[in-house]
Design a protein around this motif. Sequence first.
Motif, PDB file in Angstrom:
ATOM      1  N   ASN A 211      21.807   1.541 -42.115  1.00  0.00           N
ATOM      2  CA  ASN A 211      21.952   2.994 -41.966  1.00  0.00           C
ATOM      3  C   ASN A 211      22.573   3.347 -40.624  1.00  0.00           C
ATOM      4  N   GLN A 212      22.173   2.679 -39.553  1.00  0.00           N
ATOM      5  CA  GLN A 212      22.743   2.934 -38.233  1.00  0.00           C
ATOM      6  C   GLN A 212      24.232   2.587 -38.223  1.00  0.00           C
TER       7      GLN A 212
ATOM      8  N   MET B 108      29.794   4.553 -38.180  1.00  0.00           N
ATOM      9  CA  MET B 108      31.180   4.474 -38.657  1.00  0.00           C
ATOM     10  C   MET B 108      31.617   5.786 -39.289  1.00  0.00           C
ATOM     11  N   GLY B 109      30.715   6.760 -39.382  1.00  0.00           N
ATOM     12  CA  GLY B 109      31.054   8.053 -39.925  1.00  0.00           C
ATOM     13  C   GLY B 109      30.925   8.151 -41.418  1.00  0.00           C
ATOM     14  N   GLY B 110      30.339   7.106 -42.054  1.00  0.00           N
ATOM     15  CA  GLY B 110      30.216   7.099 -43.508  1.00  0.00           C
ATOM     16  C   GLY B 110      29.078   7.979 -43.986  1.00  0.00           C
ATOM     17  N   GLY B 111      27.898   7.704 -43.518  1.00  0.00           N
ATOM     18  CA  GLY B 111      26.741   8.476 -43.963  1.00  0.00           C
ATOM     19  C   GLY B 111      26.457   8.253 -45.426  1.00  0.00           C
TER      20      GLY B 111
END
Length: 84
Positions: free
Chosen positions: A71-72, A77-80
């Motif tokens: 998750n981090q 990376m901006g994915g979420g």
Amino acid sequence: MKITVDVDCTPEEARAFLGLPDVKPMQDALMRQMQDRMSANLAAMDPDALLKTWLPVGIQGFEQMQKMMWNQMTSAMGGGKDAK
């Protein structure tokens, strides 16, 4: 001026000279009790019971750590997570 005094005695002699009690018999008795208790506890637990007790907690903790790191990494990376 420097004065040096060398005392050559055993620990038992030093203890008697300083008036300290001899605690070795008490330490020996306590160590014997601890060994008896540990032996009894180890004899009561077989390896299968130990693995069932310890392993699931370790695996669960490892999986939680993996999820947290994933998750981090994805949030960095901006994915979420995708909204459905």
